[in-house]
Design an enzyme around this catalytic site. Structure first.
Site, PDB file in Angstrom:
ATOM      1  N   LYS B 219       0.846  -1.200   0.000  1.00 15.19           N
ATOM      2  CA  LYS B 219       0.000   0.000   0.000  1.00 15.19           C
ATOM      3  C   LYS B 219       0.879   1.246   0.000  1.00 15.19           C
ATOM      4  O   LYS B 219       1.884   1.295   0.715  1.00 15.19           O
ATOM      5  CB  LYS B 219      -0.903  -0.003   1.239  1.00 15.19           C
ATOM      6  CG  LYS B 219      -1.888  -1.165   1.274  1.00 15.19           C
ATOM      7  CD  LYS B 219      -2.937  -1.054   0.183  1.00 15.19           C
ATOM      8  CE  LYS B 219      -3.942  -2.191   0.259  1.00 15.19           C
ATOM      9  NZ  LYS B 219      -5.004  -2.056  -0.759  1.00 15.19           N
ATOM     10  N   ASP B 247      -0.323   0.011  -4.532  1.00 19.79           N
ATOM     11  CA  ASP B 247      -1.758   0.321  -4.527  1.00 19.79           C
ATOM     12  C   ASP B 247      -1.997   1.612  -3.747  1.00 19.79           C
ATOM     13  O   ASP B 247      -1.710   1.678  -2.553  1.00 19.79           O
ATOM     14  CB  ASP B 247      -2.498  -0.856  -3.848  1.00 19.79           C
ATOM     15  CG  ASP B 247      -4.012  -0.693  -3.846  1.00 19.79           C
ATOM     16  OD1 ASP B 247      -4.504   0.355  -4.297  1.00 19.79           O
ATOM     17  OD2 ASP B 247      -4.695  -1.631  -3.391  1.00 19.79           O
ATOM     18  N   GLU B 273      -1.924   0.530  -8.660  1.00 16.18           N
ATOM     19  CA  GLU B 273      -3.357   0.223  -8.566  1.00 16.18           C
ATOM     20  C   GLU B 273      -4.119   1.412  -8.000  1.00 16.18           C
ATOM     21  O   GLU B 273      -3.644   2.079  -7.078  1.00 16.18           O
ATOM     22  CB  GLU B 273      -3.508  -0.990  -7.651  1.00 16.18           C
ATOM     23  CG  GLU B 273      -4.928  -1.478  -7.464  1.00 16.18           C
ATOM     24  CD  GLU B 273      -4.971  -2.816  -6.720  1.00 16.18           C
ATOM     25  OE1 GLU B 273      -4.010  -3.606  -6.832  1.00 16.18           O
ATOM     26  OE2 GLU B 273      -5.963  -3.058  -6.004  1.00 16.18           O
ATOM     27  N   GLU B 302     -11.611  -2.539  -8.458  1.00 20.33           N
ATOM     28  CA  GLU B 302     -12.367  -2.981  -7.283  1.00 20.33           C
ATOM     29  C   GLU B 302     -13.496  -2.021  -6.917  1.00 20.33           C
ATOM     30  O   GLU B 302     -14.441  -2.422  -6.246  1.00 20.33           O
ATOM     31  CB  GLU B 302     -11.439  -3.211  -6.077  1.00 20.33           C
ATOM     32  CG  GLU B 302     -10.941  -1.955  -5.407  1.00 20.33           C
ATOM     33  CD  GLU B 302      -9.954  -2.241  -4.267  1.00 20.33           C
ATOM     34  OE1 GLU B 302      -8.895  -2.834  -4.543  1.00 20.33           O
ATOM     35  OE2 GLU B 302     -10.259  -1.892  -3.119  1.00 20.33           O
ATOM     36  N   ASP B 325     -14.329  -7.379  -9.561  1.00 22.58           N
ATOM     37  CA  ASP B 325     -14.679  -7.596  -8.155  1.00 22.58           C
ATOM     38  C   ASP B 325     -15.974  -8.413  -8.116  1.00 22.58           C
ATOM     39  O   ASP B 325     -16.991  -7.998  -8.685  1.00 22.58           O
ATOM     40  CB  ASP B 325     -14.853  -6.252  -7.447  1.00 22.58           C
ATOM     41  CG  ASP B 325     -15.099  -6.423  -5.961  1.00 22.58           C
ATOM     42  OD1 ASP B 325     -14.248  -6.001  -5.173  1.00 22.58           O
ATOM     43  OD2 ASP B 325     -16.147  -6.984  -5.584  1.00 22.58           O
ATOM     44  N   HIS B 352      -9.691  -8.547  -7.890  1.00 21.49           N
ATOM     45  CA  HIS B 352      -9.575  -8.040  -6.531  1.00 21.49           C
ATOM     46  C   HIS B 352     -10.096  -9.106  -5.574  1.00 21.49           C
ATOM     47  O   HIS B 352     -11.119  -9.729  -5.830  1.00 21.49           O
ATOM     48  CB  HIS B 352     -10.427  -6.777  -6.384  1.00 21.49           C
ATOM     49  CG  HIS B 352     -10.592  -6.309  -4.967  1.00 21.49           C
ATOM     50  ND1 HIS B 352     -11.822  -6.197  -4.350  1.00 21.49           N
ATOM     51  CD2 HIS B 352      -9.674  -5.938  -4.044  1.00 21.49           C
ATOM     52  CE1 HIS B 352     -11.652  -5.756  -3.111  1.00 21.49           C
ATOM     53  NE2 HIS B 352     -10.370  -5.593  -2.894  1.00 21.49           N
TER      54      HIS B 352
END
Lengths: 440, 440
Positions: B219, B247, B273, B302, B325, B352
């Site tokens: 992240k 992400d 992402e 997602e 998703d 996702h």
């Protein structure tokens, strides 16, 4: 000095419009115009009301969503909110767990709209001004501070927005006078709902012309031959010089929209509204490109979920008429952002109205747009339908096919029923439609 | 012969994941993984379960939305639904009053996902097959009849979809064997949530490598120096040849995303992402164009609301990795549509997962994708996180960093706990988190 918001309540109001097929179109066969109705008040006794709009079933879901957000409002200082409204607005759209349910779209964004509109209403009441006058009188820096610029800075920065507003200061007083006297041009959708008979369409069109309307919208998209017959009736009744717009309410695929509109070209159509999915920026751009040589523009926006989508529609040449919605976007604040974006891309704003209370709302936004942003009425008009105004303390005023700016010279007590949305005898509206339940 | 659906119930299930900062990222500081859990049954005694996913507050709103839609399900003939699933699905998304609350996005679409997933689960159980095997065994015409093609025919027609599936029939048996033995590649997100310490990241990365993982996601987006330090730790721990994805969970403006990623280029990043708003097709396209020379792809999906948005992302070159998703899109049916659209545009699908139950879901979709649509594992992998699997009767099975296809040779009774989603001791999960309320 602080003025803490001490209560937020919401009521589920519904009207049985489906009984008369008012509001019927290719996708909405029988809507029951409805709204969650938010009331907030502060410890000093200021109050505000705000609504968002739905077409019936599910109105209670939006009421529940408003209740879910209410902990972000109650306990906050109203004076701090209006000092930095954009930051407060972001707390409503970006609460770290609730955001997953959108983000910034659908049910949750409708809820944000109702709350935001209520706070703007409260602000206007505190200043003893109608909303449009509050907006017009704010300094550019102050007005721009009410906007959350997240995700639009690649198209419009805060500084550019301030420049636009500053440049347009010249001539404001004259335009304000014009709005009070002549008003903002309207078009009517009330003559040609899809469920109306040919006779009714002709009769209503004549009546509307007698009232001064020169711009008319017709619902299309269920049957091509029906559309041709109805367009012929309207065009014959209204004459060759008045404006005719058509609205498919998202009925078509991209190519189908192009083909269908080619069949209607002889009726001299100003715009085709919502030809396909409201999410399809690239599809609308393709339709716009194909219809441009025919002189038909693409209009959309009443189900355009937020400023990020409007940014793309404007950038891609996918809308020639920008139809902001006072209750689909996150209230007054996000509508101002889109009005400024439209100015940047040179696209006229023609707000979606009708439903319940939308006409009462959007007049404020368009009057502000004219006085402070666009400075032009060319290709600009506000939708008008003649339903449900009787339920408001101060319905919008139409004269010679124009919305007349709501009065400014009124007392605080009168203002309690003048700004944005205030229902007449709230209890009696409940009795109209028993599905409505009171939530607090 | 008919088999009428006689009941639909929904329960509000929540897990206190925020206590350990599991799932924390730049926009979701402290999620409590949650799901509305739908159970349906027919008069003949077949039942099915389906979920959608939220991160806590507002899970009850989605439960209310499911109840609002339930009148479209209860009383319907299950056998007729699966004969023409695409038409049934459209009744869920296009009910003429409820549609206003979306359309096909946010709260209402999450509700559609849970219901659709429950019906697919019921179908798989009736056929005594895991979902992936049901999908694989359907004839192309039958599979395609489960999709609503509205608004995507300009990119993919029913006929094209059938052609894709028919062409890929060759080699299916071999690919099915491969999925049962070697499985579908996974990457792990569990090592580097934003709230984890440097030591924890290093330790978890080593543990994941020992378990066979070679692909890792981190992240980013709160602080550039933090991101550099954490990327360095991860890259040093995993070595130069393994894959590293990052992400940002929508944290940035368009230009900010480009600038930030230029600073991380030395860590050899496979994808960035969710760099910005999930609604910004044109913004993602701009970022993708700028990062292409650096060898960094853009991944998103997602929070991509429906097939119409995926169509545009794919068409515009705005995503190099397509992250479907299972619960954001309208369930299995719409996911199949997007898998076919991705094939059309040559973009790999990397679902996702994580949350609660998403890993259990998406393995079925990716295994189907490989066997029937893509026929390739190049640049393809399923997200994996190690949270909450213990609450499922049959958690997904990971071996050497791959999802192993769920078994097929089992009895009907065993299947009741094998397909899609079935919680272990449902009551005990309620006691975990007292906010959960049972709705029927």
């Amino acid at each position: 000095m602080t003025d803490i918001i001490i209560s937020l309540t919401v009521e589920d109001i519904r009207f049985p419009t489906s009984l008369e097929k008012d509001g019927s179109d290719a996708m909405n066969k029988a809507p029951d115009y409805s709204c969650p109705y938010v009331s907030i008040s502060t410890q000093s006794g200021i109050s505000g009301n705000g609504i968002t709009f739905t077409v019936g079933r599910g109105n209670n879901i939006v009421c529940e969503a408003i209740k879910l957000l209410s902990h972000l409002v109650v306990g906050q200082d109203f004076n701090s909110i209006v000092k930095d409204f954009g930051t407060f607005w972001r707390t409503l759209t970006s609460e770290d767990q609730i955001r997953w349910l959108g983000p910034e779209k659908g049910v949750m964004h409708l809820a944000v709209a109702a709350i935001t509109n209520a706070i703007w209403d409260m602000w206007a009441k505190r200043e003893s001004k109608p909303l449009w006058k509050l907006l017009v009188d704010l300094e550019p820096e102050q007005l721009v501070s009410t906007i959350d610029f997240r995700y639009i800075t690649d198209s419009l920065t805060k500084e550019e927005a301030i420049s636009i507003l500053t440049e347009m200061k010249s001539g404001k007083a004259g335009r304000e006078e014009e709005m009070k006297l002549a008003g903002y041009p309207a078009y009517t959708t009330s003559c040609a709902w899809l469920g109306y008979s040919d006779d009714k369409i002709e009769r209503l069109c004549k009546e509307a012309q007698a009232q001064g309307f020169t711009r008319f919208k017709m619902k299309v998209g269920s049957d091509l031959e029906d559309d041709k017959r109805r367009a012929k009736i309207l065009r014959q009744t209204m004459g060759p010089d008045n404006l005719l717009m058509v609205d498919a309410n998202q009925k078509w695929e991209v190519q189908e929209a192009i083909d269908w509109m080619r069949e209607l070209v002889h009726f001299n159509i100003t715009w085709i509204e919502e030809p396909t999915s409201p999410d399809d920026v690239l599809g609308h751009a393709e339709i716009a490109k194909a219809l441009k040589p025919l002189g038909i523009g693409v209009a959309t926006g009443e189900q355009c979920q937020n400023r990020v989508m409007f940014k793309q529609f404007l950038k891609a040449g996918a809308m020639q008429f920008c139809q902001i919605d006072s209750c689909r976007l996150g209230g007054v604040s996000e509508n101002i952002a889109v009005i400024l974006l439209a100015k940047k891309y040179g696209v006229p704003v023609c707000p979606h109205a009708g439903g319940v209370g939308l006409c009462e709302y959007v007049q404020h936004l368009s009057i502000f747009d004219y006085i402070c942003v666009s400075g032009s009425l060319e290709k600009r008009m506000i939708e008008y339908t003649d339903h449900l105004h009787e339920h408001f303390e101060t319905p919008c005023k139409i004269r010679d096919g124009c919305y007349i700016a709501p009065e400014t010279n009124i007392t605080r007590d009168q203002l309690m029923v003048h700004l944005c949305i205030c229902f007449k005898k709230l209890i009696s509206t409940h009795s109209i439609w028993s599905l409505g339940t009171v939530l607090t």
